[in-house]
Scaffold this motif. Structure first.
Motif, PDB file in Angstrom:
ATOM      1  N   GLY A  70     -36.310  -4.960 -21.278  1.00  0.00           N
ATOM      2  CA  GLY A  70     -37.238  -5.546 -21.569  1.00  0.00           C
ATOM      3  C   GLY A  70     -37.947  -5.850 -20.241  1.00  0.00           C
ATOM      4  O   GLY A  70     -37.937  -5.684 -18.724  1.00  0.00           O
ATOM      5  N   LEU A  71     -39.651  -5.278 -19.989  1.00  0.00           N
ATOM      6  CA  LEU A  71     -40.178  -5.780 -18.789  1.00  0.00           C
ATOM      7  C   LEU A  71     -39.992  -6.425 -17.910  1.00  0.00           C
ATOM      8  O   LEU A  71     -39.980  -6.177 -17.066  1.00  0.00           O
ATOM      9  N   ALA A  72     -39.728  -7.946 -18.338  1.00  0.00           N
ATOM     10  CA  ALA A  72     -40.038  -9.490 -17.652  1.00  0.00           C
ATOM     11  C   ALA A  72     -38.124  -9.689 -17.098  1.00  0.00           C
ATOM     12  O   ALA A  72     -38.262 -10.169 -16.650  1.00  0.00           O
ATOM     13  N   GLU A  73     -37.496  -8.600 -17.905  1.00  0.00           N
ATOM     14  CA  GLU A  73     -35.793  -8.857 -17.593  1.00  0.00           C
ATOM     15  C   GLU A  73     -35.463  -8.034 -16.464  1.00  0.00           C
ATOM     16  O   GLU A  73     -36.234  -7.351 -16.252  1.00  0.00           O
ATOM     17  N   LEU A  74     -33.959  -8.279 -15.820  1.00  0.00           N
ATOM     18  CA  LEU A  74     -33.270  -6.982 -15.489  1.00  0.00           C
ATOM     19  C   LEU A  74     -31.856  -7.438 -16.059  1.00  0.00           C
ATOM     20  O   LEU A  74     -31.636  -7.930 -16.821  1.00  0.00           O
ATOM     21  N   PRO A  75     -31.722  -5.922 -14.927  1.00  0.00           N
ATOM     22  CA  PRO A  75     -29.681  -5.456 -16.366  1.00  0.00           C
ATOM     23  C   PRO A  75     -29.037  -7.524 -15.768  1.00  0.00           C
ATOM     24  O   PRO A  75     -29.197  -7.282 -15.023  1.00  0.00           O
ATOM     25  N   SER A 122     -41.418  -2.092  -7.320  1.00  0.00           N
ATOM     26  CA  SER A 122     -40.751  -1.506  -9.186  1.00  0.00           C
ATOM     27  C   SER A 122     -40.512  -2.502 -10.637  1.00  0.00           C
ATOM     28  O   SER A 122     -40.960  -3.938  -9.676  1.00  0.00           O
ATOM     29  N   ILE A 123     -40.777  -2.554 -11.354  1.00  0.00           N
ATOM     30  CA  ILE A 123     -39.693  -2.923 -12.691  1.00  0.00           C
ATOM     31  C   ILE A 123     -38.722  -2.370 -12.922  1.00  0.00           C
ATOM     32  O   ILE A 123     -38.553  -0.686 -12.161  1.00  0.00           O
ATOM     33  N   VAL A 124     -37.489  -2.655 -12.967  1.00  0.00           N
ATOM     34  CA  VAL A 124     -36.313  -2.476 -12.966  1.00  0.00           C
ATOM     35  C   VAL A 124     -36.163  -1.882 -14.413  1.00  0.00           C
ATOM     36  O   VAL A 124     -36.187  -2.842 -15.795  1.00  0.00           O
ATOM     37  N   LEU A 125     -35.899  -1.182 -14.474  1.00  0.00           N
ATOM     38  CA  LEU A 125     -36.243  -0.267 -15.892  1.00  0.00           C
ATOM     39  C   LEU A 125     -34.528   0.026 -16.820  1.00  0.00           C
ATOM     40  O   LEU A 125     -34.530  -0.519 -18.248  1.00  0.00           O
ATOM     41  N   GLY A 126     -33.167  -0.496 -16.169  1.00  0.00           N
ATOM     42  CA  GLY A 126     -32.129  -0.241 -16.720  1.00  0.00           C
ATOM     43  C   GLY A 126     -30.748   0.108 -15.694  1.00  0.00           C
ATOM     44  O   GLY A 126     -31.540   0.369 -14.522  1.00  0.00           O
ATOM     45  N   THR A 127     -30.053  -0.145 -15.934  1.00  0.00           N
ATOM     46  CA  THR A 127     -28.650   0.487 -15.209  1.00  0.00           C
ATOM     47  C   THR A 127     -28.102   1.583 -16.004  1.00  0.00           C
ATOM     48  O   THR A 127     -28.264   1.371 -16.965  1.00  0.00           O
TER      49      THR A 127
END
Length: 187
Positions: A70-75, A122-127
């Motif tokens: 999600g937008l405000a989340e990190l993996p 940058s925002i993190v999209l995922g891993t």
């Protein structure tokens, strides 16, 4: 890439790739997107901005392999001792950089630049696991581009940068994933 207005065709591609139904119930809504942007002093690039507001905020199915966060989340594997991220500071790179192979910068400068690559603009999209993170650049000259950032280096995604035949940007990245193509498919 149009980063200021969402193209209806791009949004249709995103809806299809994520098989979104239910009228976007998992989307954040515009109020939450505007609040996120105000808190971080940025404007998200389109079509990602409309995607999280109207389509969905994250997906277990991916991309990347471990799902779109999600937008405000990190993996989950991001780590707990990382510095606070500053999305309003420009993303520091405009071309691939493999710091493990770069002997031109003194070690402490390399560490400072690496911190900026992971935590600024940058925002993190995922891993994809094993410390391989996909980022969407939100500030700086590469705004709107997707980058793969690992412990060894950083690489922009899109045919114009080599390594892949994919279109640049969030939609190009999603299209490539939805077509089940390997990330790095350029000959």
């Amino acid at each position: 890439m149009n980063l200021e207005q969402a193209d209806p065709d791009d949004l249709a591609v995103l809806r299809a790739a994520f098989a979104v139904d239910g009228g976007g119930r998992s989307a954040l809504g515009w109020e939450a997107v505007w609040a996120f942007e105000a808190d971080h002093r940025i404007v998200l690039p389109e079509p990602y901005r409309t995607f999280v507001a109207e389509i969905t905020d994250g997906s277990y199915s991916g991309p990347p392999d471990c799902g779109l966060v999600g937008l405000a989340e990190l993996p989950d594997d991001w780590g707990v001792d990382r510095p606070e991220r500053d999305l309003s500071r420009p993303f520091p790179l405009t071309s691939q950089w493999l710091w493990e192979e770069d002997d031109s910068e003194p070690s402490e400068n390399t560490d400072l630049i690496m911190d900026g690559v992971f935590d600024h603009g940058s925002i993190v999209l995922g891993t994809d696991g094993c410390g391989m993170y996909w980022h969407l650049v939100v500030t700086g000259p590469h705004r709107g581009h997707v980058w793969l950032i690992t412990g060894e280096g950083a690489t922009p995604f899109g045919a114009e940068f080599g390594f892949t035949t994919a279109e640049p940007g969030f939609v190009g990245w999603v299209k490539h994933w939805a077509a089940n193509k390997p990330w790095f498919d350029a000959a």
